[in-house]
Write a protein that holds these residues in place. Structure first.
Motif, short mmCIF file in Angstrom:
data_model
loop_
_atom_site.label_atom_id
_atom_site.label_comp_id
_atom_site.label_asym_id
_atom_site.label_seq_id
_atom_site.Cartn_x
_atom_site.Cartn_y
_atom_site.Cartn_z
N ALA A 55 0.86 -1.18 0.00
CA ALA A 55 0.00 0.00 0.00
C ALA A 55 0.89 1.23 0.00
N ILE A 56 0.47 2.31 -0.68
CA ILE A 56 1.38 3.45 -0.89
C ILE A 56 0.72 4.77 -0.53
N PHE A 57 1.43 5.53 0.28
CA PHE A 57 1.10 6.93 0.57
C PHE A 57 2.13 7.76 -0.18
N LEU A 58 1.68 8.47 -1.23
CA LEU A 58 2.57 9.32 -2.02
C LEU A 58 2.58 10.71 -1.41
N ASP A 59 3.68 11.03 -0.77
CA ASP A 59 3.80 12.21 0.09
C ASP A 59 4.58 13.32 -0.64
N LEU A 60 3.89 14.05 -1.52
CA LEU A 60 4.53 15.11 -2.29
C LEU A 60 4.13 16.51 -1.82
N LYS A 61 3.13 16.60 -0.97
CA LYS A 61 2.73 17.87 -0.35
C LYS A 61 2.55 18.99 -1.38
N LEU A 62 1.68 18.79 -2.34
CA LEU A 62 1.50 19.79 -3.38
C LEU A 62 1.00 21.11 -2.79
N HIS A 63 1.56 22.20 -3.31
CA HIS A 63 1.20 23.54 -2.82
C HIS A 63 1.49 24.52 -3.96
N ASP A 64 0.43 24.87 -4.71
CA ASP A 64 0.60 25.73 -5.87
C ASP A 64 -0.76 26.33 -6.19
N ILE A 65 -0.85 27.04 -7.30
CA ILE A 65 -2.14 27.62 -7.68
C ILE A 65 -3.11 26.49 -8.02
N PRO A 66 -4.42 26.70 -7.84
CA PRO A 66 -5.39 25.62 -8.01
C PRO A 66 -5.30 24.89 -9.34
N THR A 67 -5.13 25.62 -10.44
CA THR A 67 -5.08 24.97 -11.76
C THR A 67 -3.92 24.00 -11.85
N THR A 68 -2.76 24.42 -11.39
CA THR A 68 -1.58 23.55 -11.43
C THR A 68 -1.78 22.31 -10.58
N VAL A 69 -2.33 22.49 -9.38
CA VAL A 69 -2.56 21.34 -8.49
C VAL A 69 -3.61 20.40 -9.07
N ARG A 70 -4.67 20.95 -9.67
CA ARG A 70 -5.69 20.10 -10.30
C ARG A 70 -5.06 19.22 -11.39
N ASN A 71 -4.27 19.81 -12.25
CA ASN A 71 -3.67 19.06 -13.35
C ASN A 71 -2.64 18.05 -12.84
N ALA A 72 -1.88 18.45 -11.82
CA ALA A 72 -0.90 17.52 -11.25
C ALA A 72 -1.61 16.32 -10.62
N MET A 73 -2.69 16.58 -9.88
CA MET A 73 -3.43 15.50 -9.24
C MET A 73 -4.09 14.59 -10.27
N LYS A 74 -4.50 15.14 -11.38
CA LYS A 74 -5.09 14.31 -12.44
C LYS A 74 -4.07 13.29 -12.94
N ASN A 75 -2.82 13.72 -13.06
CA ASN A 75 -1.75 12.80 -13.46
C ASN A 75 -1.42 11.80 -12.36
N LEU A 76 -1.34 12.28 -11.11
CA LEU A 76 -1.01 11.39 -10.00
C LEU A 76 -2.11 10.36 -9.77
N ALA A 77 -3.36 10.72 -10.07
CA ALA A 77 -4.47 9.80 -9.87
C ALA A 77 -4.27 8.51 -10.67
N ARG A 78 -3.63 8.62 -11.82
CA ARG A 78 -3.43 7.46 -12.67
C ARG A 78 -2.46 6.45 -12.06
N LEU A 79 -1.72 6.86 -11.05
CA LEU A 79 -0.81 5.93 -10.37
C LEU A 79 -1.57 5.00 -9.43
N GLU A 80 -2.79 5.38 -9.07
CA GLU A 80 -3.68 4.56 -8.23
C GLU A 80 -3.01 4.14 -6.92
N VAL A 81 -2.53 5.15 -6.18
CA VAL A 81 -1.99 4.89 -4.85
C VAL A 81 -3.11 5.05 -3.82
#
Length: 236
Positions: A55-81
């Motif tokens: 089981a994986i906790f991906l600890d990247l602590k994103l902190h940026d403008i909402p659009t950037t974080v939304r797009n980054a999370m969309k990519n990270l979601a595909r890792l299915e952690v």
């Protein structure tokens, strides 16, 4: 397999992390992958760990403008952690955007966790350097409350705030607590630490444990000791 005690893989390379897991027979234990390892190895490290049933906790602590974080999370979601996180100090709009990114990127049930106040911080740092007024616990609870309203599934907090956060946000709101040390372990650079038994009694749902295991003479024994102390906290 215990799905509550996450081992921090704070290693600079996959080869070193893999060697540690192999050497100490820690196959399949839940793990936290942070910036150090992910920035070196990228998504491949996640796939390798999933192949070995971690089981994986991906600890990247994103902190940026909402659009950037939304797009980054969309990519990270595909890792299915199992869990990913953002800084609650990024604000409610950013947390909402992170949730939207997760939901649009995959159907996998990845939990969104918001970091409140880092366990390496104390009142002096928070008040005098960050100029955030009040005490650590009150601010951690306040951040947890608006993170909850913004769509987060839980927070990273210290053990010392977990019970209050549960009272405000509800019993199902996840409290992920680093700064865990066995009774005789050093605290290192963590300011707000606790034992596994105290964490269980004080409202923690998930523990993140690093150097108290990785620096131990017998890491497998230390991991099992953390599990044992956690279970004792439930019984007492």
């Amino acid at each position: 397999m215990n799905q509550t005690i996450y081992l921090s893989l704070d290693f600079p390379t996959w080869n070193e992390a893999k060697h540690f897991i192999d050497q100490h027979d820690l196959y399949g234990v839940p793990v936290k992958v942070g910036m150090e390892l992910f920035y070196r190895e990228g998504p491949d490290v996640i796939e390798k760990l999933k192949q070995d049933n971690h089981a994986i906790f991906l600890d990247l602590k994103l902190h940026d403008i909402p659009t950037t974080v939304r797009n980054a999370m969309k990519n990270l979601a595909r890792l299915e952690v199992d869990m990913v996180n953002v800084h609650a100090l990024g604000g409610s709009e950013m947390i909402q955007a992170a949730k939207e990114g997760l939901l649009s990127g995959s159907q996998y049930d990845t939990k969104l966790i918001a970091v409140t106040i880092l366990t390496s911080m104390d009142h002096t740092i928070m008040n005098n350097e960050l100029l955030i007024q009040g005490n650590v616990q009150d601010n951690a609870v306040r951040l947890s409350e608006f993170a909850n309203r913004s769509g987060a599934d839980g927070v990273v907090c210290s053990v010392h705030e977990a019970k209050r956060i549960k009272a405000v946000c509800g019993s199902s709101y996840l409290t992920v607590t680093p700064g865990i040390r066995l009774q005789d372990a050093e605290t290192n650079d963590q300011k707000r630490v606790a034992t596994p038994a105290f964490a269980r009694k004080n409202g923690s749902d998930i523990l993140v444990v690093g150097r108290t295991i990785t620096n131990a003479q017998d890491p497998k024994k230390a991991y099992n000791k953390v599990v044992e102390e956690w279970n004792c906290g439930a019984e007492s």
